[in-house]
Design a protein around this motif. Structure first.
Motif, PDB file in Angstrom:
ATOM      1  N   UNK A 119       0.837  -1.197   0.000  1.00 58.40           N
ATOM      2  CA  UNK A 119       0.000   0.000   0.000  1.00 58.40           C
ATOM      3  C   UNK A 119       0.875   1.250   0.000  1.00 58.40           C
ATOM      4  N   UNK A 120       1.955   1.201   0.764  1.00 57.82           N
ATOM      5  CA  UNK A 120       2.903   2.318   0.822  1.00 57.82           C
ATOM      6  C   UNK A 120       3.441   2.645  -0.556  1.00 57.82           C
ATOM      7  N   UNK A 122       2.188   2.239  -3.629  1.00 63.58           N
ATOM      8  CA  UNK A 122       1.381   3.027  -4.549  1.00 63.58           C
ATOM      9  C   UNK A 122       0.822   4.298  -3.933  1.00 63.58           C
ATOM     10  N   UNK A 123       0.797   4.394  -2.599  1.00 65.97           N
ATOM     11  CA  UNK A 123       0.395   5.669  -1.995  1.00 65.97           C
ATOM     12  C   UNK A 123       1.454   6.733  -2.247  1.00 65.97           C
ATOM     13  N   UNK A 124       2.720   6.357  -2.106  1.00 64.32           N
ATOM     14  CA  UNK A 124       3.793   7.331  -2.263  1.00 64.32           C
ATOM     15  C   UNK A 124       4.047   7.632  -3.739  1.00 64.32           C
ATOM     16  N   UNK A 126       1.923   7.846  -5.945  1.00 64.23           N
ATOM     17  CA  UNK A 126       0.900   8.776  -6.397  1.00 64.23           C
ATOM     18  C   UNK A 126       1.346  10.225  -6.287  1.00 64.23           C
ATOM     19  N   UNK A 127       2.287  10.500  -5.372  1.00 64.93           N
ATOM     20  CA  UNK A 127       2.762  11.878  -5.193  1.00 64.93           C
ATOM     21  C   UNK A 127       3.699  12.312  -6.316  1.00 64.93           C
TER      22      UNK A 127
END
Lengths: 384, 166
Positions: A119-120, A122-124, A126-127
């Protein structure tokens, strides 16, 4: 399972700093060799030699290129928004660097072992798009703006199939861990593939992941944000020297990061085929070979497939990949809920993968439509 | 101790970035300061050891909402560069009304709360607990909210299509 104990009993934060520095150094070396390696691979595909003169066999070419880029003049257009323009390369690069922190290169060989690793990532990642849009908006150039808009539209579209295809794998980890809750920990995901990699069970999800990954990396055939012949280089058209090379660094570092990430999630990472307890050199070598295979495949795509038009790109994401990824998710759900054998997963996903490939081949060999195509059709139908 | 120092650094960064959102002369700079402010809030969640919420904050507010704002800026402004623009207009009284009432509510709530040191550290919540609550205990509200989002999505597509057909 315990992973990533601090080295030599050092305090946790000293250990983290050492690991980050090692990862950054390795990344720099990898990027230098990826730039020249890409030229070698593309040259091989095009039946020429590529750069062979600098050093024995051309192995110093990457360093020569880097030296040239660093000593080049760094130009800032007067029309540009100063701080947005100057900070954009960093805003693009830092998220990619942050994703490297969770990647497991071998058992215990990663900076940090996060429970939410997948999850980390693709969360990061995205930035990343924020820096690209800062470059597009801050350059004060219409081509850069177009590149930024294209990158944003493309990224928003392809992020959904990418994430769903990863979720399909996470669902199966739940069944592998004795039913119930799956895991997002990349080390555990790799260790669960000791017997068979998830690409065997989820070929369709792998194909979707690979396609969406090419798009996220802005690699051909999805390179319309940086298309040289259309918008002369896209969002980094105004950059030169060290800032331009930071965009290149970002591109190749994320290519490497995605390759390691993809090989951990789908190809078994360090665990398959030599097992969880293999020596660390074997595990590191396994990761290296798998990520290299990924990178060669990416370069192979670049020299084989022509660039898509923007409407084809959007259609492919929203009308093909999205549906197939949802289908995969739902089918997985049924099979896992009723505890049907895992061969069924491989079978259904395999059929899906064949359908996807058949669709692509049928579409690409179909006769070109006559007259105006794509987005031009709506414009053409209005009275002149 | 180190956490406390870091907390103050990030708190100052959030306040600074939020002030930047309000006071910068260009909409583009405001949007970028907003990203900084959101990311700072995400870091705060890390200090509270709710990593899942921190990542959601990065993903939704850092990656999605601000990208939407930047995309809107790119597509709507006649001057795409970050030159200063006059920030006044007919919305001024409404903005004042909303701003002042929001400040009043926040200050009233802050004064009304009994701030005390409970002495407990923040508890780490496993993601399994979050998913259990979301998909089992609150399954029906979850499904209902996804239906609502789906309706909004289809509505947006219908609106966009009508515009194109004319």
């Amino acid at each position: 399972m315990l992973f990533a104990d601090p080295l030599f009993g050092l305090p946790s934060w000293v250990d983290a700093v050492i690991r980050v520095v090692i990862v950054i150094l390795v990344m720099t070396l990898v990027v230098v060799y990826l730039t020249v390696g890409e030229r070698w691979v593309v040259a091989r595909f095009q039946q020429r030699l590529g750069p062979r003169k600098t050093g024995p066999g051309g192995i110093l070419q990457g360093f020569a290129d880097a030296l040239k880029l660093v000593t080049k003049e760094d130009i800032r257009p007067t029309n540009a928004d100063r701080w947005v323009f100057e900070l954009a390369p960093y805003a693009t690069f830092i998220p990619v660097l942050m994703t490297l922190i969770v990647l497991p290169f071998a058992k215990d060989w990663g900076v940090r072992n996060l429970a939410l690793g997948l999850f980390y990532v693709f969360a990061v990642l995205g930035l990343n798009i924020v820096g690209i849009m800062m470059a597009g908006l801050g350059s004060g150039n219409k081509y850069a703006l177009l590149g930024g808009v294209r990158a944003a539209a493309q990224m928003i579209s392809y992020e959904i199939p990418l994430v769903i295809s990863l979720l399909c794998v996470v669902m199966i980890t739940g069944a592998d861990m004795g039913g119930g809750v799956g895991t997002l920990n990349l080390n555990v995901i790799a260790a669960l593939q000791e017997d068979r990699p998830y690409i065997v069970l989820q070929p369709l999800a792998f194909l979707i992941f690979f396609t969406a990954m090419l798009s996220e990396l802005h690699r051909a055939p999805f390179d319309i944000p940086v298309a040289e012949s259309e918008i002369v280089g896209g969002y980094f058209v105004e950059y030169s020297g060290i800032r331009w090379s930071m965009f290149q660094l970002t591109e190749y570092a994320s290519m490497w990061g995605f390759s390691v990430f993809g090989s951990v999630v789908f190809l078994g990472g360090w665990a398959w085929p030599f097992g969880v307890d293999a020596h660390w050199t074997v595990q590191l070598g396994t990761t290296l070979v798998k990520s290299l295979a990924f990178i060669i495949a990416i370069m192979w795509m670049r020299v084989t497939v022509p660039r898509l038009r923007i409407d084809q790109l959007m259609n492919f994401s929203w009308k093909v990949l999205l549906e197939l990824s949802f289908l995969q998710l739902i089918v997985n759900g049924f099979i896992l809920l009723y505890d049907w054998p895992q061969e069924l997963l491989a079978l259904t996903s395999g059929i899906g993968a064949v359908v996807l490939i058949a669709l692509i081949i049928r579409h690409s060999t179909a006769k070109a439509s006559k007259g105006l195509v794509g987005t031009y059709r709506t414009l053409g139908s209005t009275p002149q | 101790m180190a956490t406390e120092v870091l907390w103050w650094i990030f708190a100052a960064a959030i306040v600074g970035a939020s002030a930047g959102v309000v006071f910068s002369r260009s909409v583009l700079h405001s949007a970028i300061f907003l990203i900084g402010s959101m990311a700072g809030v995400g870091a705060m969640y890390v200090f509270l050891t709710v990593e899942f919420l921190a990542l959601v904050q990065f993903l939704i507010y850092g990656g999605a909402v601000t990208v939407l704002i930047l995309l809107a800026l790119m597509l709507t402004r006649s001057d795409p560069t970050g030159r200063p623009e006059p920030v006044n207009g007919p919305q001024l009284p409404f903005a004042l009304l909303v701003g002042i009432s929001l400040i009043t509510i926040l200050v009233a709530v802050a004064l009304d709360t009994a701030w005390g040191d409970s002495g407990e550290g923040p508890a780490n919540i496993a993601i399994e607990t979050v998913s259990e609550r979301m998909f089992s205990d609150f399954g029906v509200p979850f499904v209902l909210s996804s239906v609502l989002l789906l309706v909004a999505l289809i509505g947006a597509i219908i609106l966009a299509r009508q515009e194109e057909g004319e």
